[in-house]
Design an enzyme around this catalytic site. Structure first.
Site, PDB file in Angstrom:
ATOM      1  N   ASP A  30       0.829  -1.207   0.000  1.00 24.53           N
ATOM      2  CA  ASP A  30       0.000   0.000   0.000  1.00 24.53           C
ATOM      3  C   ASP A  30       0.865   1.259   0.000  1.00 24.53           C
ATOM      4  O   ASP A  30       1.951   1.265   0.578  1.00 24.53           O
ATOM      5  CB  ASP A  30      -0.915  -0.026   1.240  1.00 24.53           C
ATOM      6  CG  ASP A  30      -2.075   0.943   1.103  1.00 24.53           C
ATOM      7  OD1 ASP A  30      -2.305   1.460  -0.013  1.00 24.53           O
ATOM      8  OD2 ASP A  30      -2.749   1.197   2.111  1.00 24.53           O
ATOM      9  N   GLY A  33       0.013   5.332  -4.506  1.00 20.90           N
ATOM     10  CA  GLY A  33      -0.634   6.584  -4.919  1.00 20.90           C
ATOM     11  C   GLY A  33      -0.079   7.770  -4.149  1.00 20.90           C
ATOM     12  O   GLY A  33       0.284   8.802  -4.732  1.00 20.90           O
ATOM     13  N   ARG A  34       0.020   7.609  -2.834  1.00 23.40           N
ATOM     14  CA  ARG A  34       0.527   8.714  -2.004  1.00 23.40           C
ATOM     15  C   ARG A  34       1.981   9.021  -2.311  1.00 23.40           C
ATOM     16  O   ARG A  34       2.406  10.171  -2.295  1.00 23.40           O
ATOM     17  CB  ARG A  34       0.346   8.378  -0.512  1.00 23.40           C
ATOM     18  CG  ARG A  34      -1.063   8.682  -0.022  1.00 23.40           C
ATOM     19  CD  ARG A  34      -1.339   8.032   1.297  1.00 23.40           C
ATOM     20  NE  ARG A  34      -1.498   6.594   1.157  1.00 23.40           N
ATOM     21  CZ  ARG A  34      -1.303   5.718   2.142  1.00 23.40           C
ATOM     22  NH1 ARG A  34      -0.926   6.144   3.327  1.00 23.40           N
ATOM     23  NH2 ARG A  34      -1.483   4.433   1.928  1.00 23.40           N
ATOM     24  N   TRP A  35       2.737   7.985  -2.609  1.00 25.78           N
ATOM     25  CA  TRP A  35       4.154   8.180  -2.968  1.00 25.78           C
ATOM     26  C   TRP A  35       4.251   9.108  -4.184  1.00 25.78           C
ATOM     27  O   TRP A  35       5.063  10.017  -4.217  1.00 25.78           O
ATOM     28  CB  TRP A  35       4.770   6.816  -3.278  1.00 25.78           C
ATOM     29  CG  TRP A  35       6.246   6.819  -3.559  1.00 25.78           C
ATOM     30  CD1 TRP A  35       7.255   6.619  -2.670  1.00 25.78           C
ATOM     31  CD2 TRP A  35       6.879   6.998  -4.846  1.00 25.78           C
ATOM     32  NE1 TRP A  35       8.479   6.663  -3.307  1.00 25.78           N
ATOM     33  CE2 TRP A  35       8.270   6.900  -4.658  1.00 25.78           C
ATOM     34  CE3 TRP A  35       6.394   7.235  -6.143  1.00 25.78           C
ATOM     35  CZ2 TRP A  35       9.191   7.017  -5.694  1.00 25.78           C
ATOM     36  CZ3 TRP A  35       7.314   7.365  -7.179  1.00 25.78           C
ATOM     37  CH2 TRP A  35       8.694   7.250  -6.937  1.00 25.78           C
ATOM     38  N   ARG A  43      -0.693   9.110 -10.204  1.00 24.84           N
ATOM     39  CA  ARG A  43      -0.662   7.914  -9.343  1.00 24.84           C
ATOM     40  C   ARG A  43       0.027   6.725 -10.010  1.00 24.84           C
ATOM     41  O   ARG A  43       0.699   5.929  -9.358  1.00 24.84           O
ATOM     42  CB  ARG A  43      -2.097   7.533  -8.943  1.00 24.84           C
ATOM     43  CG  ARG A  43      -2.740   8.522  -7.985  1.00 24.84           C
ATOM     44  CD  ARG A  43      -4.202   8.166  -7.762  1.00 24.84           C
ATOM     45  NE  ARG A  43      -4.336   6.816  -7.236  1.00 24.84           N
ATOM     46  CZ  ARG A  43      -4.228   6.486  -5.947  1.00 24.84           C
ATOM     47  NH1 ARG A  43      -4.000   7.423  -5.049  1.00 24.84           N
ATOM     48  NH2 ARG A  43      -4.364   5.247  -5.554  1.00 24.84           N
ATOM     49  N   HIS A  47       2.648   3.383  -8.947  1.00 21.97           N
ATOM     50  CA  HIS A  47       2.518   1.943  -9.227  1.00 21.97           C
ATOM     51  C   HIS A  47       3.758   1.440  -9.965  1.00 21.97           C
ATOM     52  O   HIS A  47       4.229   0.341  -9.722  1.00 21.97           O
ATOM     53  CB  HIS A  47       1.253   1.666 -10.036  1.00 21.97           C
ATOM     54  CG  HIS A  47      -0.018   1.996  -9.284  1.00 21.97           C
ATOM     55  ND1 HIS A  47      -0.251   1.565  -8.011  1.00 21.97           N
ATOM     56  CD2 HIS A  47      -1.106   2.734  -9.645  1.00 21.97           C
ATOM     57  CE1 HIS A  47      -1.440   2.005  -7.606  1.00 21.97           C
ATOM     58  NE2 HIS A  47      -1.977   2.719  -8.576  1.00 21.97           N
ATOM     59  N   LEU A 141      12.134 -19.819  -4.816  1.00 21.51           N
ATOM     60  CA  LEU A 141      11.030 -19.056  -4.233  1.00 21.51           C
ATOM     61  C   LEU A 141       9.754 -19.178  -5.080  1.00 21.51           C
ATOM     62  O   LEU A 141       9.821 -19.120  -6.307  1.00 21.51           O
ATOM     63  CB  LEU A 141      11.456 -17.578  -4.167  1.00 21.51           C
ATOM     64  CG  LEU A 141      10.400 -16.557  -3.762  1.00 21.51           C
ATOM     65  CD1 LEU A 141      10.059 -16.692  -2.259  1.00 21.51           C
ATOM     66  CD2 LEU A 141      10.886 -15.136  -4.038  1.00 21.51           C
ATOM     67  N   ARG A 198       1.843  -5.094   5.989  1.00 23.78           N
ATOM     68  CA  ARG A 198       1.127  -4.083   5.220  1.00 23.78           C
ATOM     69  C   ARG A 198       1.912  -2.794   5.307  1.00 23.78           C
ATOM     70  O   ARG A 198       2.222  -2.331   6.406  1.00 23.78           O
ATOM     71  CB  ARG A 198      -0.290  -3.854   5.737  1.00 23.78           C
ATOM     72  CG  ARG A 198      -1.019  -2.826   4.863  1.00 23.78           C
ATOM     73  CD  ARG A 198      -2.456  -2.597   5.239  1.00 23.78           C
ATOM     74  NE  ARG A 198      -3.055  -1.692   4.272  1.00 23.78           N
ATOM     75  CZ  ARG A 198      -4.275  -1.792   3.770  1.00 23.78           C
ATOM     76  NH1 ARG A 198      -5.044  -2.768   4.144  1.00 23.78           N
ATOM     77  NH2 ARG A 198      -4.733  -0.914   2.895  1.00 23.78           N
ATOM     78  N   ILE A 205      -6.823  -5.534   7.016  1.00 23.81           N
ATOM     79  CA  ILE A 205      -6.537  -6.665   6.114  1.00 23.81           C
ATOM     80  C   ILE A 205      -7.121  -6.447   4.722  1.00 23.81           C
ATOM     81  O   ILE A 205      -6.675  -7.057   3.759  1.00 23.81           O
ATOM     82  CB  ILE A 205      -7.105  -8.004   6.679  1.00 23.81           C
ATOM     83  CG1 ILE A 205      -6.669  -8.226   8.123  1.00 23.81           C
ATOM     84  CG2 ILE A 205      -6.666  -9.180   5.840  1.00 23.81           C
ATOM     85  CD1 ILE A 205      -7.061  -9.593   8.654  1.00 23.81           C
ATOM     86  N   GLU A 217       1.551 -13.786  11.949  1.00 28.07           N
ATOM     87  CA  GLU A 217       2.023 -12.621  12.703  1.00 28.07           C
ATOM     88  C   GLU A 217       1.877 -11.378  11.823  1.00 28.07           C
ATOM     89  O   GLU A 217       2.264 -11.393  10.654  1.00 28.07           O
ATOM     90  CB  GLU A 217       3.504 -12.809  13.099  1.00 28.07           C
ATOM     91  CG  GLU A 217       3.743 -13.971  14.025  1.00 28.07           C
ATOM     92  CD  GLU A 217       3.078 -13.777  15.388  1.00 28.07           C
ATOM     93  OE1 GLU A 217       3.001 -12.630  15.870  1.00 28.07           O
ATOM     94  OE2 GLU A 217       2.627 -14.782  15.963  1.00 28.07           O
TER      95      GLU A 217
HETATM   96  C1  FPP Z   1      -1.978   0.054  -3.410  1.00 30.17           C
HETATM   97  O1  FPP Z   1      -1.499   1.381  -3.367  1.00 30.17           O
HETATM   98  C2  FPP Z   1      -1.419  -0.638  -4.561  1.00 30.17           C
HETATM   99  C3  FPP Z   1      -2.132  -1.230  -5.577  1.00 30.17           C
HETATM  100  C4  FPP Z   1      -3.602  -1.288  -5.628  1.00 30.17           C
HETATM  101  C5  FPP Z   1      -1.461  -1.850  -6.719  1.00 30.17           C
HETATM  102  C6  FPP Z   1      -0.226  -2.639  -6.379  1.00 30.17           C
HETATM  103  C7  FPP Z   1       0.513  -2.904  -7.613  1.00 30.17           C
HETATM  104  C8  FPP Z   1       1.873  -2.879  -7.730  1.00 30.17           C
HETATM  105  C9  FPP Z   1       2.793  -2.642  -6.628  1.00 30.17           C
HETATM  106  C10 FPP Z   1       2.506  -3.061  -9.040  1.00 30.17           C
HETATM  107  C11 FPP Z   1       2.352  -4.368  -9.712  1.00 30.17           C
HETATM  108  C12 FPP Z   1       2.687  -5.582  -8.960  1.00 30.17           C
HETATM  109  C13 FPP Z   1       3.018  -6.766  -9.531  1.00 30.17           C
HETATM  110  C14 FPP Z   1       3.195  -7.943  -8.661  1.00 30.17           C
HETATM  111  C15 FPP Z   1       3.221  -6.928 -10.981  1.00 30.17           C
HETATM  112  P1  FPP Z   1      -2.557   2.582  -3.454  1.00 30.17           P
HETATM  113  O2  FPP Z   1      -2.728   2.969  -4.877  1.00 30.17           O
HETATM  114  O3  FPP Z   1      -3.816   2.198  -2.754  1.00 30.17           O
HETATM  115  O4  FPP Z   1      -1.803   3.706  -2.675  1.00 30.17           O
HETATM  116  P2  FPP Z   1      -2.473   4.887  -1.814  1.00 30.17           P
HETATM  117  O5  FPP Z   1      -3.088   4.212  -0.618  1.00 30.17           O
HETATM  118  O6  FPP Z   1      -1.298   5.719  -1.464  1.00 30.17           O
HETATM  119  O7  FPP Z   1      -3.458   5.576  -2.689  1.00 30.17           O
END
Ligand code: FPP
Length: 265
Positions: A30, A33-35, A43, A47, A141, A198, A205, A217
């Site tokens: 998670d 988007g904020r990053w 956004r 990703h 892995l 997380r 969750i 854990e």
């Molecule tokens: C949540 O951050 C992230 C996602 C919904 C997408 C996760 C996808 C990736 C990391 C890239 C692809 C992964 C693979 C395995 C190919 P958010 O957008 O909810 O962030 P925010 O809470 O800051 O808005």
């Protein structure tokens, strides 16, 4: 919230040997988007940076001897996001799969995708199938990508499969056990997650592995996913190593069992 600042890797949990290393790590990635928003970027840039973080964590897990890494890439609920973001995420999955799968294969990584794959377009379904076939016999892995996945969906699938067997007269209602339910769910053939991480500062969750996390854990980090690196992973594993897992027993029973194990196991 814990460990916002990654620590020195020289004494890292991952390099310290196999003792107390989780076999299975499951992550909600998670904060993408904020990053991006913090950098005044769209956004999708978050990703994209998130994919780079995935690469680092996969490498760390493979080198550290972790057996399974499960990543929540797209939840059943993520379709509710703006259409444009969903479309760009799908494109990103396509490119990432195409680009990364050869490298994963070369490194003996087995890739598996779990979730309601039928919800994706045909081209993405095909790429997923090809990636799984290519890497299916790898023995290093296992990386499980949960895509269009929801914990409630997973449990419902298992319940439906048992109901069908009952309806066909192949199973008695009294023979329905937690073990039979577990057998019908995604990840049935893998060890249950030992450590759940997380990132991004939220402590929930979000319909991830609801059944499978029963004795896992939990570790919550404020770090936004694109910044989650090997040091941050090490911190999570170091925290895991300090936990006493009791699985319903008392702490005293666990200690006694450990003592017996030291001499006999
Ligand atoms: C949540 O951050 C992230 C996602 C919904 C997408 C996760 C996808 C990736 C990391 C890239 C692809 C992964 C693979 C395995 C190919 P958010 O957008 O909810 O962030 P925010 O809470 O800051 O808005």
């Amino acid at each position: 919230m814990v460990n916002d600042t990654p620590s020195d890797t020289s004494s890292s949990a991952l390099s310290a040997g196999k003792q107390n290393i989780p076999r299975h790590v499951a992550i909600i990635m998670d904060g993408n988007g904020r990053w991006a928003e913090k950098r005044n970027q769209p956004r999708i840039m978050g990703h994209r940076a998130g994919v780079e973080a995935v690469r680092g964590v996969v490498e760390g897990c493979a080198k550290g001897g972790i057996e399974v890494l499960t990543l929540f890439a797209f939840s059943s609920e993520n379709w509710r996001r703006p259409k444009q973001e969903v479309g760009l995420l799908m494109e990103l999955f396509m490119t990432a799969l195409g680009r990364e799968v050869k490298r994963l294969h070369k490194n003996n990584v087995r890739l598996r995708v779990v979730g309601d794959i039928k919800g994706f377009n045909k081209a993405l379904q095909k790429r997923i199938a090809e990636a799984q076939v290519l890497t299916q016999n790898n023995t290093g892995l296992t990386v499980v990508v949960a895509a269009n996945y929801g914990g409630r969906w997973d449990i419902t699938q298992a319940a439906k499969s048992l109901a069908i067997q009952v309806q066909a007269g192949q199973l008695n209602v009294d023979d329905i056990t937690p073990e039979r339910m577990a057998d019908g769910m995604c990840l049935a053939d893998l060890p249950e997650p030992d450590l759940f991480i997380r990132t991004g500062g939220e402590s929930r969750i979000s319909n991830f592995l609801l059944w499978q996390l029963a004795y896992t854990e939990f570790y919550f980090s404020d770090i936004l996913w694109p910044d989650f690196n090997i040091d941050a992973l090490n911190d999570a594993i170091a925290s895991f190593a300090t936990r006493q897992r009791r699985f319903g027993r008392t702490g005293q029973q666990v200690e006694q069992n450990n003592k017996v194990c030291e001499t006999e196991c």
